[in-house]
Design a protein around this motif. Structure first.
Motif, PDB file in Angstrom:
ATOM      1  N   LEU A  19      39.629  44.782  40.965  1.00 24.28           N
ATOM      2  CA  LEU A  19      40.191  43.446  40.888  1.00 24.28           C
ATOM      3  C   LEU A  19      39.369  42.490  40.244  1.00 24.28           C
ATOM      4  O   LEU A  19      40.013  41.752  39.544  1.00 24.28           O
ATOM      5  CB  LEU A  19      40.428  43.160  42.236  1.00 24.28           C
ATOM      6  CG  LEU A  19      41.197  41.597  42.370  1.00 24.28           C
ATOM      7  CD1 LEU A  19      42.618  41.648  42.169  1.00 24.28           C
ATOM      8  CD2 LEU A  19      41.110  41.188  44.158  1.00 24.28           C
ATOM      9  N   TYR A  20      38.203  42.298  40.412  1.00 21.76           N
ATOM     10  CA  TYR A  20      37.368  41.563  39.741  1.00 21.76           C
ATOM     11  C   TYR A  20      37.559  41.616  38.186  1.00 21.76           C
ATOM     12  O   TYR A  20      37.676  40.368  37.640  1.00 21.76           O
ATOM     13  CB  TYR A  20      35.759  41.656  40.109  1.00 21.76           C
ATOM     14  CG  TYR A  20      34.808  40.769  39.435  1.00 21.76           C
ATOM     15  CD1 TYR A  20      34.677  39.486  39.757  1.00 21.76           C
ATOM     16  CD2 TYR A  20      34.165  41.417  38.410  1.00 21.76           C
ATOM     17  CE1 TYR A  20      33.825  38.629  38.942  1.00 21.76           C
ATOM     18  CE2 TYR A  20      33.119  40.375  37.587  1.00 21.76           C
ATOM     19  CZ  TYR A  20      33.022  39.318  37.899  1.00 21.76           C
ATOM     20  OH  TYR A  20      32.153  38.517  37.139  1.00 21.76           O
ATOM     21  N   ARG A  21      37.301  42.785  37.757  1.00 22.68           N
ATOM     22  CA  ARG A  21      37.339  42.844  36.276  1.00 22.68           C
ATOM     23  C   ARG A  21      38.849  42.380  35.789  1.00 22.68           C
ATOM     24  O   ARG A  21      38.881  41.612  34.578  1.00 22.68           O
ATOM     25  CB  ARG A  21      37.276  44.213  35.801  1.00 22.68           C
ATOM     26  CG  ARG A  21      35.781  44.837  35.928  1.00 22.68           C
ATOM     27  CD  ARG A  21      35.597  46.178  35.082  1.00 22.68           C
ATOM     28  NE  ARG A  21      36.113  47.250  36.265  1.00 22.68           N
ATOM     29  CZ  ARG A  21      35.446  47.936  37.232  1.00 22.68           C
ATOM     30  NH1 ARG A  21      34.190  47.262  37.337  1.00 22.68           N
ATOM     31  NH2 ARG A  21      35.565  48.743  38.031  1.00 22.68           N
ATOM     32  N   SER A  22      39.768  42.630  36.477  1.00 23.98           N
ATOM     33  CA  SER A  22      41.434  42.151  35.922  1.00 23.98           C
ATOM     34  C   SER A  22      41.516  40.922  36.184  1.00 23.98           C
ATOM     35  O   SER A  22      41.848  40.090  35.356  1.00 23.98           O
ATOM     36  CB  SER A  22      42.460  43.015  36.775  1.00 23.98           C
ATOM     37  OG  SER A  22      42.117  44.195  36.987  1.00 23.98           O
ATOM     38  N   PHE A  23      40.959  40.203  37.425  1.00 25.40           N
ATOM     39  CA  PHE A  23      40.904  38.778  37.672  1.00 25.40           C
ATOM     40  C   PHE A  23      40.188  37.990  36.523  1.00 25.40           C
ATOM     41  O   PHE A  23      40.444  36.842  35.949  1.00 25.40           O
ATOM     42  CB  PHE A  23      40.431  38.471  38.856  1.00 25.40           C
ATOM     43  CG  PHE A  23      40.251  37.148  39.151  1.00 25.40           C
ATOM     44  CD1 PHE A  23      41.560  36.323  39.467  1.00 25.40           C
ATOM     45  CD2 PHE A  23      39.171  36.518  39.372  1.00 25.40           C
ATOM     46  CE1 PHE A  23      41.510  35.075  40.046  1.00 25.40           C
ATOM     47  CE2 PHE A  23      39.204  34.843  39.709  1.00 25.40           C
ATOM     48  CZ  PHE A  23      40.526  34.553  40.003  1.00 25.40           C
ATOM     49  N   VAL A  24      38.862  38.327  36.082  1.00 23.88           N
ATOM     50  CA  VAL A  24      38.167  37.682  35.037  1.00 23.88           C
ATOM     51  C   VAL A  24      39.225  37.695  33.954  1.00 23.88           C
ATOM     52  O   VAL A  24      39.232  36.712  33.008  1.00 23.88           O
ATOM     53  CB  VAL A  24      36.995  38.610  34.738  1.00 23.88           C
ATOM     54  CG1 VAL A  24      36.349  38.203  33.270  1.00 23.88           C
ATOM     55  CG2 VAL A  24      35.797  38.093  35.927  1.00 23.88           C
ATOM     56  N   GLU A  25      39.852  38.662  33.496  1.00 25.98           N
ATOM     57  CA  GLU A  25      40.619  38.780  32.216  1.00 25.98           C
ATOM     58  C   GLU A  25      41.728  37.836  32.348  1.00 25.98           C
ATOM     59  O   GLU A  25      41.807  36.733  31.360  1.00 25.98           O
ATOM     60  CB  GLU A  25      41.326  40.005  32.143  1.00 25.98           C
ATOM     61  CG  GLU A  25      41.426  40.600  30.693  1.00 25.98           C
ATOM     62  CD  GLU A  25      41.613  42.224  30.393  1.00 25.98           C
ATOM     63  OE1 GLU A  25      42.828  42.266  30.401  1.00 25.98           O
ATOM     64  OE2 GLU A  25      40.939  42.796  30.804  1.00 25.98           O
ATOM     65  N   VAL A  26      42.474  37.849  33.565  1.00 30.01           N
ATOM     66  CA  VAL A  26      43.655  36.960  33.579  1.00 30.01           C
ATOM     67  C   VAL A  26      43.307  35.353  33.684  1.00 30.01           C
ATOM     68  O   VAL A  26      44.127  34.419  33.480  1.00 30.01           O
ATOM     69  CB  VAL A  26      44.615  37.487  34.672  1.00 30.01           C
ATOM     70  CG1 VAL A  26      45.206  38.636  34.425  1.00 30.01           C
ATOM     71  CG2 VAL A  26      44.180  37.021  36.123  1.00 30.01           C
ATOM     72  N   SER A  27      42.018  35.119  34.125  1.00 31.07           N
ATOM     73  CA  SER A  27      41.779  33.811  34.561  1.00 31.07           C
ATOM     74  C   SER A  27      40.865  33.169  33.344  1.00 31.07           C
ATOM     75  O   SER A  27      40.605  31.992  33.548  1.00 31.07           O
ATOM     76  CB  SER A  27      40.922  33.733  35.907  1.00 31.07           C
ATOM     77  OG  SER A  27      39.790  34.412  35.932  1.00 31.07           O
ATOM     78  N   SER A  28      40.790  33.933  32.447  1.00 34.68           N
ATOM     79  CA  SER A  28      39.479  33.459  31.332  1.00 34.68           C
ATOM     80  C   SER A  28      39.953  32.114  30.783  1.00 34.68           C
ATOM     81  O   SER A  28      39.398  31.091  30.536  1.00 34.68           O
ATOM     82  CB  SER A  28      39.449  34.603  30.687  1.00 34.68           C
ATOM     83  OG  SER A  28      40.646  34.619  29.816  1.00 34.68           O
TER      84      SER A  28
END
Lengths: 347, 347
Positions: free
Chosen positions: B108-117
């Protein structure tokens, strides 16, 4: 879910202040372990309540109590429906305490394990239950890191955890004192003190008489691990605050979920903030792990409680408080009662 | 030590409620770092107080304020004498939070970093300061592990930290809602929601108007990160409690030491326990790390404050509270004031 409501109604009619969330916590715990004691630790519901909940859930066909606790298929369904809970995941490296031991404290741990290895057993008379040596060193560590030990005057009120020994072995406090009622512990601590030539003042007396005048308003930090009736919590922590010098002094103590419901927690927090000029700076989950003690198992009426647990299952949250003004009330608390409905089962 | 007393007297005469322990905390911090911002974070004294203390200590010859903060030899001596403090030693593995991310949350962390960048910047208008993506995921983690997300109805009140996005991406809550006043954030969240087809209800309104009737007494958990005047703390947390369904529901919010003295902490804790039927179950130090924001630096009168920090220096403690009875007061709080003496410096 009718089971939940009828179990709650039954327990409440018998005067147990058990909530729906408590019931979920118990169900969830036994979906993760079949060991009675581990389940109590995981559930965070007072042990005497867990027993009553289990008996009612057995009656309702949700689980079976034998040497282990087994959910029935209906129990599993109920658990998934009502209590979709993930397991806790405490940090393995620090045991969920949030701090790391530096080399000096790791060294202290090794020496402490050695000197405390033949320590006296916990006895019922003083409501004793001592923590693991690791816990004792972590207690020293957090107070050291928060600036409450080095160069400070420190007192330990009731010390079956031998925190005073560990602090004086560390050798950075300005002064270390310990108050203990149990003659066996006093002798044990005196013995270590002599052998290691520790700078430690040892006093034998009963905290029910309050803090003697010469110890009041003198210390920068106190440690205590109170028995968990509401009055005992207030008495021990109140005695601790009585020892504190003033603004910026700090107190460390443990409160469990296994002997105290959140209702008791709330009453305690409210009284603490109302009666004393303190602030709660930290509440750290399961900071202290207790070594399963050996008394209280004979009189129980369900099988898994009749034997001493072979796992540690009892934890306390660590509270840190800080005093915001200079004060000493010199309160005398009178006889301290160790037992109430939430903690009486193993007393 | 006369320096300490005279500095305290001077500051108090100007109306700053600064304690001896605060002064020790500041001295100690700058014996460990010469970076102004890092020192504020370490000291745990409100930033506006740190500035005043530093100016007085400079006047007293204890330190030099330039682009960095340097203790004089006299300052070092004073520090050793008054503030023999060990450095904090937070657990490196969990960042002092006490919990571990499991594989699902790491993903989830990895996906979240991507969408919130490409998230919107923090703006002064709404007193914004957002946390690191790691912090957002740890907030989700602790609530998940405590049983407050899976199968539950969750609401986020004010969400520049994008907690609602992370929770709905996880996909185990029964319902996720977010309330936000800032149009830019609303658009950003709506955009992610559309792209990822997230089950997330998005509402734009101002919490000063209180919680609308249809959102009251509906949720099992709330998250909020209040501005830190005493009234704003009470208003945001009060709105949160207003959304809760009843006994066993929980709230998560942050309170800093950089914007709030322990006096303010105490007033807040007392009011919280007095006005609501809640208990504080956790207070976890520096759980949330904030990304240094870009406003407020132009008007300052000492050099190190005039530039945006190049380190993160601002943290909040995570509070978890639990509601012990069914209630919704439907309170309306009126206009929320973001600034007081303790947090005004970068506002």
């Amino acid at each position: 879910m009718q089971v939940v409501e009828s179990v709650l109604m039954e327990l409440r009619s018998r005067g147990f202040n058990i909530t729906e969330r408590d019931l979920c916590r118990v169900l969830r715990a036994y979906s993760m372990t079949d060991d009675f004691w581990k389940g109590v630790g995981i559930s965070e519901v007072p042990v005497s309540y867990v027993v009553e909940v289990l008996k009612e859930l057995q009656r309702a066909g949700v689980l079976q109590i034998g040497d282990t606790i087994e959910l029935t298929p209906e129990g599993h369904k109920l658990c998934i429906k009502k209590c979709v809970l993930y397991p806790e995941n405490p940090c393995e490296s620090c045991g969920g305490r949030g701090i790391e031991l530096d080399d000096r404290l790791k060294e202290l741990y090794r020496s402490f394990v050695e000197v405390s290895s033949n320590r006296p057993d916990a006895v019922k008379e003083y409501d004793q239950a001592y923590v693991t040596p690791e816990t004792t060193i972590y207690r020293v560590a957090i107070a050291l890191y928060r600036g409450d030990i080095a160069g400070r005057k420190v007192v330990v009120l009731g010390d079956d955890d031998l925190v005073s020994v560990a602090i004086s072995m560390l050798g950075v406090a300005e002064e270390v004192a310990v108050v203990e009622v149990d003659k066996r512990l006093i002798d044990f601590i005196q013995d270590i003190k002599r052998k290691l030539d520790l700078p430690l003042s040892v006093f034998q007396f009963d905290l029910s008489d309050g803090i003697p005048r010469e110890m009041r308003a003198h210390f920068d930090a106190f440690f205590t691990d109170p028995p968990e009736t509401e009055d005992a919590l207030m008495a021990f922590v109140g005695c601790g605050i009585d020892t504190l010098r003033g603004e910026g002094s700090a107190g460390y103590f443990g409160v469990t979920r296994q002997e105290s419901s959140l209702f008791k927690w709330r009453r305690f927090q409210k009284r603490l903030l109302k009666e004393y000029d303190v602030v709660i700076t930290d509440i750290i989950k399961n900071f202290s792990e207790y070594v399963a003690w050996g008394y209280g198992y004979e009189k129980q009426d369900i099988p898994p409680l009749r034997e001493k647990p072979d796992v540690n299952w009892f934890y306390s949250y660590l509270y840190r408080i800080e005093l915001l003004s200079d004060m000493s009330k010199g309160v005398r608390y009178g006889r301290i009662v160790y037992q109430d409905r939430e903690n009486s089962i193993l007393g």
